[in-house]
Design a protein around this motif. Structure first.
Motif, mmCIF file in Angstrom:
data_model
loop_
_atom_site.group_PDB
_atom_site.id
_atom_site.type_symbol
_atom_site.label_atom_id
_atom_site.label_comp_id
_atom_site.label_asym_id
_atom_site.label_seq_id
_atom_site.Cartn_x
_atom_site.Cartn_y
_atom_site.Cartn_z
ATOM 1 N N THR A 189 -6.884 -0.990 15.433
ATOM 2 C CA THR A 189 -6.371 -2.046 14.578
ATOM 3 C C THR A 189 -5.659 -1.427 13.455
ATOM 4 O OG1 THR A 189 -8.435 -3.026 15.112
ATOM 5 C CG2 THR A 189 -7.441 -3.665 13.095
ATOM 6 N N ASN A 190 -5.935 -0.358 12.882
ATOM 7 C CA ASN A 190 -5.212 0.391 11.761
ATOM 8 C C ASN A 190 -3.880 0.656 12.377
ATOM 9 O OD1 ASN A 190 -7.390 0.041 10.072
ATOM 10 N ND2 ASN A 190 -8.122 2.246 10.452
ATOM 11 N N GLY A 191 -3.827 1.295 13.534
ATOM 12 C CA GLY A 191 -2.585 1.607 14.149
ATOM 13 C C GLY A 191 -1.663 0.327 14.322
ATOM 14 N N ARG A 192 -2.353 -0.456 14.877
ATOM 15 C CA ARG A 192 -1.356 -1.814 15.077
ATOM 16 C C ARG A 192 -0.923 -2.271 13.848
ATOM 17 N NH1 ARG A 192 -3.868 -5.884 18.654
ATOM 18 N NH2 ARG A 192 -1.669 -6.780 18.804
ATOM 19 N N SER A 193 -1.652 -2.431 12.862
ATOM 20 C CA SER A 193 -1.318 -2.928 11.451
ATOM 21 C C SER A 193 -0.218 -2.191 11.024
ATOM 22 C CB SER A 193 -2.592 -3.074 10.494
ATOM 23 O OG SER A 193 -2.853 -1.855 9.965
ATOM 24 N N LEU A 194 -0.116 -0.787 11.260
ATOM 25 C CA LEU A 194 1.093 0.008 10.776
ATOM 26 C C LEU A 194 2.599 -0.414 11.460
ATOM 27 C CD1 LEU A 194 -0.677 3.355 10.426
ATOM 28 C CD2 LEU A 194 0.054 1.891 8.634
ATOM 29 N N LEU A 195 2.333 -0.984 12.720
ATOM 30 C CA LEU A 195 3.557 -1.271 13.231
ATOM 31 C C LEU A 195 3.977 -2.700 13.163
ATOM 32 C CD1 LEU A 195 2.609 0.593 16.599
ATOM 33 C CD2 LEU A 195 3.971 1.510 14.740
ATOM 34 N N GLN A 196 3.276 -3.623 12.586
ATOM 35 C CA GLN A 196 3.536 -4.929 12.325
ATOM 36 C C GLN A 196 4.447 -4.988 11.164
ATOM 37 O OE1 GLN A 196 2.189 -7.427 14.172
ATOM 38 N NE2 GLN A 196 1.079 -5.809 15.288
ATOM 39 N N PRO A 197 5.384 -5.869 11.326
ATOM 40 C CA PRO A 197 6.482 -6.220 10.209
ATOM 41 C C PRO A 197 5.773 -6.610 8.855
ATOM 42 C CG PRO A 197 7.207 -7.065 12.341
ATOM 43 C CD PRO A 197 5.902 -6.596 12.644
ATOM 44 N N ASN A 198 6.140 -5.925 7.968
ATOM 45 C CA ASN A 198 5.430 -6.417 6.425
ATOM 46 C C ASN A 198 3.945 -6.084 6.511
ATOM 47 O OD1 ASN A 198 8.025 -7.403 5.630
ATOM 48 N ND2 ASN A 198 7.752 -9.517 6.521
ATOM 49 N N GLY A 199 3.424 -5.344 7.345
ATOM 50 C CA GLY A 199 2.113 -4.898 7.300
ATOM 51 C C GLY A 199 0.961 -5.825 7.803
ATOM 52 N N ASN A 200 1.737 -6.933 8.542
ATOM 53 C CA ASN A 200 0.671 -8.005 9.122
ATOM 54 C C ASN A 200 0.367 -7.919 10.473
ATOM 55 O OD1 ASN A 200 1.087 -9.403 6.659
ATOM 56 N ND2 ASN A 200 3.043 -10.426 7.064
ATOM 57 N N SER A 240 0.125 10.326 4.104
ATOM 58 C CA SER A 240 0.804 10.796 2.513
ATOM 59 C C SER A 240 2.016 10.913 2.440
ATOM 60 C CB SER A 240 0.097 12.120 2.267
ATOM 61 O OG SER A 240 0.615 13.294 3.084
ATOM 62 N N GLN A 241 2.829 11.052 3.884
ATOM 63 C CA GLN A 241 4.349 11.056 3.859
ATOM 64 C C GLN A 241 5.005 9.748 4.104
ATOM 65 O OE1 GLN A 241 5.026 13.746 7.501
ATOM 66 N NE2 GLN A 241 4.637 15.624 5.992
ATOM 67 N N GLY A 242 4.258 8.827 4.172
ATOM 68 C CA GLY A 242 4.738 7.656 4.423
ATOM 69 C C GLY A 242 5.268 7.569 5.988
ATOM 70 N N ASP A 243 5.033 8.119 6.761
ATOM 71 C CA ASP A 243 5.590 8.243 8.074
ATOM 72 C C ASP A 243 4.604 7.242 9.038
ATOM 73 O OD1 ASP A 243 6.428 8.607 10.802
ATOM 74 O OD2 ASP A 243 6.742 10.760 10.344
ATOM 75 N N THR A 244 4.873 5.963 8.805
ATOM 76 C CA THR A 244 3.823 5.018 9.717
ATOM 77 C C THR A 244 3.778 5.012 11.036
ATOM 78 O OG1 THR A 244 5.461 3.092 9.350
ATOM 79 C CG2 THR A 244 3.671 3.378 7.608
ATOM 80 N N LEU A 245 5.031 5.308 11.659
ATOM 81 C CA LEU A 245 5.103 5.220 13.028
ATOM 82 C C LEU A 245 4.262 6.637 13.601
ATOM 83 C CD1 LEU A 245 6.331 4.334 15.621
ATOM 84 C CD2 LEU A 245 8.427 5.957 15.466
ATOM 85 N N ASN A 246 4.428 7.806 13.152
ATOM 86 C CA ASN A 246 3.667 8.953 13.641
ATOM 87 C C ASN A 246 2.316 8.734 13.094
ATOM 88 O OD1 ASN A 246 5.683 10.415 15.216
ATOM 89 N ND2 ASN A 246 6.534 10.777 13.076
ATOM 90 N N GLN A 247 1.978 7.954 11.975
ATOM 91 C CA GLN A 247 0.552 7.874 11.733
ATOM 92 C C GLN A 247 -0.042 6.889 12.746
ATOM 93 O OE1 GLN A 247 -0.079 5.947 7.900
ATOM 94 N NE2 GLN A 247 -2.255 5.915 8.251
ATOM 95 N N ALA A 248 0.734 5.899 12.998
ATOM 96 C CA ALA A 248 0.141 5.179 14.148
ATOM 97 C C ALA A 248 -0.108 5.952 15.490
ATOM 98 C CB ALA A 248 1.121 4.082 14.638
ATOM 99 N N LEU A 249 0.841 6.781 15.810
ATOM 100 C CA LEU A 249 0.530 7.696 16.903
ATOM 101 C C LEU A 249 -0.634 8.344 16.893
ATOM 102 C CD1 LEU A 249 1.783 9.174 19.614
ATOM 103 C CD2 LEU A 249 3.239 10.568 18.028
ATOM 104 N N SER A 250 -0.937 9.001 15.617
ATOM 105 C CA SER A 250 -2.218 10.036 15.564
ATOM 106 C C SER A 250 -3.298 8.958 15.651
ATOM 107 C CB SER A 250 -2.025 10.360 14.127
ATOM 108 O OG SER A 250 -0.906 11.065 14.086
ATOM 109 N N LEU A 251 -3.232 7.963 15.195
ATOM 110 C CA LEU A 251 -4.420 6.718 15.539
ATOM 111 C C LEU A 251 -4.578 6.585 16.764
ATOM 112 C CD1 LEU A 251 -3.932 4.669 12.217
ATOM 113 C CD2 LEU A 251 -5.433 6.355 12.493
ATOM 114 N N SER A 252 -3.499 6.334 17.513
ATOM 115 C CA SER A 252 -3.839 6.128 18.947
ATOM 116 C C SER A 252 -4.350 7.225 19.651
ATOM 117 C CB SER A 252 -2.181 5.772 19.287
ATOM 118 O OG SER A 252 -2.412 5.833 21.022
#
Length: 127
Positions: A116-127, A84-96
């Motif tokens: 899979t969801n965490g990795r997708s957050l870390l991919q450039p352009n969401g890919n 909800s904050q748009g913090d994808t790095l920490n969202q990926a950490l939480s998913l890990s």
């Protein structure tokens, strides 16, 4: 080598890679954001502000105490707070963290989904 042996070897390497990926996220991610959370923890009022870092820590403590199902709930909320904050790095950490708990609970499908969801957050352009 048989195809079956090669397939198992590839799966083992994949899981080792995911473990290393998870560890890297856990040790490298700075966390500084806050979020309004009304539903967790139950003893907070609707107007209280709970930092996602506190939720991450709470999840770690629950996990260390063997309370995996509770840790899953906390890390799900943490991931949602960061989303909800748009913090994808920490969202990926939480998913890990979430993936690790799911794996320990024996829910392989949920663990793979979280990874899979965490990795997708870390991919450039969401890919």
């Amino acid at each position: 080598m048989s195809k079956r042996f090669t397939s198992r070897w590839k799966k083992s390497l994949l899981y080792l890679g995911l473990i290393i990926f998870s560890f890297t996220l856990v040790t490298a991610a700075p966390v500084t954001a806050t979020v309004q959370v009304a539903s967790y923890p139950a003893n907070y009022s609707d107007s209280s502000v709970v930092q996602p870092t506190a939720l991450l820590d709470q999840g770690r403590k629950l996990y260390a105490a063997g309370r995996l199902a509770e840790a899953v709930q906390v890390w799900q909320q943490t991931a949602e707070a960061y989303r909800s904050q748009g913090d994808t790095l920490n969202q990926a950490l939480s998913l890990s963290y979430l993936a690790t708990a799911y794996q320990d609970l024996g829910d392989r499908a949920a663990a793979e989904t979280a990874i899979t969801n965490g990795r997708s957050l870390l991919q450039p352009n969401g890919n």
